[in-house]
Design a protein around this motif. Structure first.
Motif, PDB file in Angstrom:
ATOM      1  N   ALA A 158       0.863  -1.185   0.000  1.00  0.00           N
ATOM      2  CA  ALA A 158       0.000   0.000   0.000  1.00  0.00           C
ATOM      3  C   ALA A 158       0.895   1.228   0.000  1.00  0.00           C
ATOM      4  N   SER A 159       0.630   2.136  -0.940  1.00  0.00           N
ATOM      5  CA  SER A 159       1.461   3.329  -1.037  1.00  0.00           C
ATOM      6  C   SER A 159       1.370   4.177   0.229  1.00  0.00           C
ATOM      7  N   ALA A 160       0.204   4.173   0.864  1.00  0.00           N
ATOM      8  CA  ALA A 160       0.003   4.977   2.074  1.00  0.00           C
ATOM      9  C   ALA A 160       0.264   4.179   3.353  1.00  0.00           C
ATOM     10  N   GLY A 161       0.757   2.954   3.203  1.00  0.00           N
ATOM     11  CA  GLY A 161       0.906   2.055   4.360  1.00  0.00           C
ATOM     12  C   GLY A 161       1.920   2.516   5.398  1.00  0.00           C
ATOM     13  N   GLY A 162       1.830   1.903   6.570  1.00  0.00           N
ATOM     14  CA  GLY A 162       2.771   2.209   7.646  1.00  0.00           C
ATOM     15  C   GLY A 162       2.598   1.216   8.778  1.00  0.00           C
ATOM     16  N   GLY A 163       3.573   1.208   9.705  1.00  0.00           N
ATOM     17  CA  GLY A 163       3.481   0.309  10.847  1.00  0.00           C
ATOM     18  C   GLY A 163       3.442  -1.166  10.454  1.00  0.00           C
ATOM     19  N   GLY A 164       4.028  -1.481   9.272  1.00  0.00           N
ATOM     20  CA  GLY A 164       4.089  -2.871   8.817  1.00  0.00           C
ATOM     21  C   GLY A 164       2.776  -3.367   8.220  1.00  0.00           C
ATOM     22  N   LYS A 165       1.792  -2.472   8.109  1.00  0.00           N
ATOM     23  CA  LYS A 165       0.480  -2.909   7.601  1.00  0.00           C
ATOM     24  C   LYS A 165       0.348  -2.606   6.107  1.00  0.00           C
ATOM     25  N   GLY A 166      -0.491  -3.416   5.440  1.00  0.00           N
ATOM     26  CA  GLY A 166      -0.775  -3.169   4.029  1.00  0.00           C
ATOM     27  C   GLY A 166       0.261  -3.744   3.088  1.00  0.00           C
ATOM     28  N   MET A 167       0.818  -4.917   3.446  1.00  0.00           N
ATOM     29  CA  MET A 167       1.835  -5.560   2.604  1.00  0.00           C
ATOM     30  C   MET A 167       1.492  -7.020   2.385  1.00  0.00           C
ATOM     31  N   ARG A 168       1.605  -7.500   1.146  1.00  0.00           N
ATOM     32  CA  ARG A 168       1.309  -8.910   0.881  1.00  0.00           C
ATOM     33  C   ARG A 168       2.364  -9.532  -0.018  1.00  0.00           C
ATOM     34  N   VAL A 169       2.908 -10.638   0.433  1.00  0.00           N
ATOM     35  CA  VAL A 169       3.913 -11.350  -0.356  1.00  0.00           C
ATOM     36  C   VAL A 169       3.176 -12.275  -1.327  1.00  0.00           C
ATOM     37  N   VAL A 170       3.545 -12.238  -2.602  1.00  0.00           N
ATOM     38  CA  VAL A 170       2.912 -13.109  -3.580  1.00  0.00           C
ATOM     39  C   VAL A 170       3.971 -14.019  -4.184  1.00  0.00           C
ATOM     40  N   GLU A 171       3.752 -15.331  -4.003  1.00  0.00           N
ATOM     41  CA  GLU A 171       4.762 -16.312  -4.414  1.00  0.00           C
ATOM     42  C   GLU A 171       4.622 -16.716  -5.882  1.00  0.00           C
ATOM     43  N   LYS A 172       3.346 -16.805  -6.355  1.00  0.00           N
ATOM     44  CA  LYS A 172       3.177 -17.248  -7.744  1.00  0.00           C
ATOM     45  C   LYS A 172       2.000 -16.578  -8.447  1.00  0.00           C
ATOM     46  N   GLU A 173       2.009 -16.728  -9.770  1.00  0.00           N
ATOM     47  CA  GLU A 173       1.041 -16.049 -10.633  1.00  0.00           C
ATOM     48  C   GLU A 173      -0.411 -16.228 -10.191  1.00  0.00           C
ATOM     49  N   GLU A 174      -0.768 -17.474  -9.826  1.00  0.00           N
ATOM     50  CA  GLU A 174      -2.164 -17.768  -9.490  1.00  0.00           C
ATOM     51  C   GLU A 174      -2.656 -16.951  -8.290  1.00  0.00           C
ATOM     52  N   GLU A 175      -1.721 -16.482  -7.465  1.00  0.00           N
ATOM     53  CA  GLU A 175      -2.136 -15.774  -6.248  1.00  0.00           C
ATOM     54  C   GLU A 175      -2.311 -14.273  -6.460  1.00  0.00           C
ATOM     55  N   VAL A 176      -1.839 -13.782  -7.604  1.00  0.00           N
ATOM     56  CA  VAL A 176      -1.799 -12.320  -7.792  1.00  0.00           C
ATOM     57  C   VAL A 176      -3.179 -11.679  -7.619  1.00  0.00           C
ATOM     58  N   GLU A 177      -4.169 -12.245  -8.325  1.00  0.00           N
ATOM     59  CA  GLU A 177      -5.488 -11.630  -8.329  1.00  0.00           C
ATOM     60  C   GLU A 177      -6.067 -11.468  -6.918  1.00  0.00           C
ATOM     61  N   GLU A 178      -6.092 -12.601  -6.202  1.00  0.00           N
ATOM     62  CA  GLU A 178      -6.686 -12.575  -4.871  1.00  0.00           C
ATOM     63  C   GLU A 178      -5.927 -11.630  -3.927  1.00  0.00           C
ATOM     64  N   GLN A 179      -4.602 -11.771  -3.928  1.00  0.00           N
ATOM     65  CA  GLN A 179      -3.789 -10.956  -3.020  1.00  0.00           C
ATOM     66  C   GLN A 179      -3.919  -9.474  -3.336  1.00  0.00           C
ATOM     67  N   MET A 180      -4.009  -9.184  -4.628  1.00  0.00           N
ATOM     68  CA  MET A 180      -4.108  -7.786  -5.009  1.00  0.00           C
ATOM     69  C   MET A 180      -5.432  -7.185  -4.543  1.00  0.00           C
ATOM     70  N   LYS A 181      -6.506  -7.938  -4.722  1.00  0.00           N
ATOM     71  CA  LYS A 181      -7.814  -7.452  -4.271  1.00  0.00           C
ATOM     72  C   LYS A 181      -7.795  -7.191  -2.771  1.00  0.00           C
ATOM     73  N   MET A 182      -7.200  -8.147  -2.039  1.00  0.00           N
ATOM     74  CA  MET A 182      -7.148  -7.991  -0.587  1.00  0.00           C
ATOM     75  C   MET A 182      -6.289  -6.792  -0.192  1.00  0.00           C
ATOM     76  N   ALA A 183      -5.178  -6.632  -0.894  1.00  0.00           N
ATOM     77  CA  ALA A 183      -4.276  -5.514  -0.571  1.00  0.00           C
ATOM     78  C   ALA A 183      -4.971  -4.175  -0.799  1.00  0.00           C
ATOM     79  N   ILE A 184      -5.705  -4.068  -1.926  1.00  0.00           N
ATOM     80  CA  ILE A 184      -6.398  -2.807  -2.232  1.00  0.00           C
ATOM     81  C   ILE A 184      -7.467  -2.533  -1.180  1.00  0.00           C
ATOM     82  N   HIS A 185      -8.208  -3.581  -0.843  1.00  0.00           N
ATOM     83  CA  HIS A 185      -9.269  -3.439   0.158  1.00  0.00           C
ATOM     84  C   HIS A 185      -8.690  -2.982   1.501  1.00  0.00           C
ATOM     85  N   GLU A 186      -7.602  -3.665   1.894  1.00  0.00           N
ATOM     86  CA  GLU A 186      -6.953  -3.361   3.166  1.00  0.00           C
ATOM     87  C   GLU A 186      -6.415  -1.924   3.181  1.00  0.00           C
ATOM     88  N   ALA A 187      -5.794  -1.532   2.069  1.00  0.00           N
ATOM     89  CA  ALA A 187      -5.215  -0.183   1.974  1.00  0.00           C
ATOM     90  C   ALA A 187      -6.316   0.857   2.075  1.00  0.00           C
TER      91      ALA A 187
END
Ligand code: ADP
Ligand code: ADP
Ligand code: MG
Length: 493
Positions: A158-187
């Protein structure tokens, strides 16, 4: 500057007030209903009630804080860390109200508060950046394309993130969509800004940051580095200065780079430039924190400077009284953040009362806290109880002292990160200085820590002794405190 209001609570409010007091300046506190009896309220010369316990109704109420300043005829505001400290809007309102904000300009905060605009700003200098996207990413296909280009694993941040929040590690292609949606929502929900970007995930990084000070006359110096690699949930728990891994050459390069980062946003005041260092000791700029950092005491101990006093002097328009050549590292300092968290249960926040609370003392030990025995840890705010800091003529002395201090520190009533602090100090990897940000995942064995805990019987005996004691002195203490407070406090709703 005759009076400074500290727009914060807990240990940092107290720590700031102590330096302000030493400078002969009056202090004003603000507080929420949950903090009526808090030490920072008692310590200040004056105090103003902001509102109900939730920070949105108290410590985040810029309007009420500015009103309090007018009422108390305050000259300047120190924001501490967290809360409004990195709010460009708050800094702007403070400036507009004719008050001094002890920190950089609202413009510098705005630029550095957003990780993407920070990367943009440092472009004019030759600052190494982690490979990644230049702007925000919204489209999943684009995110997949970029991630493949950079190479997995990647980090969605998350561009506005802080305190270690708003970060998601993505290991492979299949996970990008889900992780990205969650990251945007969280941010969006945590920071009110859904912008995310993608960065190469450095697999074995060390987090090393550089403290800088910049005055209003164009002078910028760095006060060396802090090693903050021991983290849980991307947030620091143990910090030290200096870092064992840096050679004098890398230290100088990082220091110079940090000064350039500060220059790129016309920085004024105390700030921290964060880097990650990869296995080959290449360093990359992560972000700049435009405020006093939680772990600033380790820098104070190895340089001999009081960073809060320097902040105040800079805000008064004074020139830095020293140049880069005048600074040197003396000795070694380590900090353990004492959180109300259960290290046996994956650092789950713990709630409860500080039934027994006895600080460690002695040579080379500093405790920055804002709590007293008998207090409940408010559930509304950050669960940090205190910071335990040790100093030694070298790392080994600071480390041994930290073990001793962790043992001497008595907290009964809730679980804390103290046993974890001791565990880390005694771990061969820490002793050798051979660790990265995955220390907890790779080397932490809660079972091994269990055997190190003080004997249960001993804790039980302490508790009983304390209960007896508190029953005895109860009424006298309670009335004493409240009448004393009401006599010299002005309350305002
Ligand atoms: P530091 O960056 O000083 O090493 P932390 O990352 O723990 O320490 O942040 C200090 C405090 O500020 C914590 O209470 C954290 O939750 C809060 N914080 C930091 N950045 C933000 C942010 N962007 N939004 C909300 N809270 C933040
Ligand atoms: P925050 O604003 O939350 O402090 P940072 O960008 O400073 O965010 O990152 C916090 C922590 O996350 C770092 O100390 C590091 O442990 C980890 N981290 C951040 N970026 C990366 C990366 N590109 N690769 C690996 N770890 C990272
Ligand atoms: Mg950071």
């Amino acid at each position: 500057m005759k009076k400074i209001l500290v727009a914060n609570r807990g240990e940092i409010a107290l720590r700031v007030m102590k330096s302000v007091k030493e400078m002969g300046i009056k202090t004003a506190a603000v507080y929420s209903e949950a903090d009526r009896d808090a030490p920072h309220v008692k310590y200040a010369d004056e105090a103003v009630l902001l509102g109900a316990a939730p920070s949105s109704e108290s410590y985040l109420r810029a309007d009420k804080i500015i009103d309090a300043c007018k009422e108390l005829e305050v000259d300047a505001i120190h924001p501490g860390y967290g809360f409004l400290s990195e709010s460009a809007d708050f800094a702007h309102e403070v400036e507009q109200a004719g008050l001094i904000f002890i920190g950089p300009s609202s413009q510098s905060i705005r630029v550095m508060g957003d990780k993407l605009s920070a990367k943009e700003a440092v472009k004019k200098y030759d600052i190494p950046l982690v490979p990644g996207t230049e702007g925000a990413v919204e489209d999943v296909d684009e995110a997949i394309r970029i991630s493949k280009e950079i190479g997995f694993p990647v980090l969605i941040k998350a561009s506005a993130g802080g305190g270690g929040k708003g970060m998601r590690v993505v290991e492979k292609e299949e996970e990008v969509e889900e992780q990205m949606k969650m990251a945007i929502h969280e941010a969006q929900s945590s920071f009110g800004d859904g912008s995310v970007f993608i960065e190469k995930y450095v697999t074995s990084p060390r987090h090393i940051e550089v403290q800088i000070l910049a005055d209003k006359h164009g002078n910028i110096v760095h006060l060396f580095e802090r090693e903050c690699s021991v983290q849980r949930r991307h947030q620091k728990v143990i910090e030290e200065a200096p870092s064992v891994i840096l050679t004098p050459e890398i230290r100088e390069q990082m220091g110079k780079t940090a000064v350039d980062v500060a220059r790129s946003c016309n920085y004024i005041g105390a700030g921290t430039v964060e880097f990650i260092l990869d296995e080959n000791k290449n360093f990359y700029f992560l972000e700049m924190n435009t405020r006093l950092q939680v772990e600033h005491p380790v820098t104070e101990l190895i340089t001999g400077f009081d960073l809060v006093k320097e902040q105040v002097k800079i805000a008064r328009g004074e020139k830095l009284s020293f140049a880069q050549e005048d600074l040197e590292i003396r000795g070694h300092s380590i900090e353990v953040r004492v959180y109300a968290e259960n290290p046996f249960e994956n650092f789950l926040p713990d709630i409860g009362k500080l039934q027994v609370y006895e600080r460690p003392h002695g040579p080379g030990v500093r405790v920055d806290d804002g709590m007293e025995a008998g207090m409940d840890i408010p559930i509304y705010y950050d669960p940090m109880i205190s910071k335990l800091i040790t100093y030694g003529k070298n790392r080994e002395e600071a480390r041994i002292r930290m073990i001793r201090a962790c043992e001497d520190y008595r907290i009964v009533g809730l679980q804390t990160t103290l046993p974890f602090g001791k565990y880390v100090m005694e771990h061969p990897r820490f002793i050798e200085g051979d660790f990265d940000t995955h220390f907890v995942k790779k080397h932490f064995e809660p079972e091994a820590m269990k055997q190190e805990m003080p004997h249960e019987k001993e804790v039980a005996a302490l508790l009983v002794a304390h209960l007896l004691e508190s029953e005895k002195g109860k009424s006298a203490v309670e009335t004493g405190t409240s009448s004393q407070v009401s006599a010299w406090k002005r309350n305002r709703v």
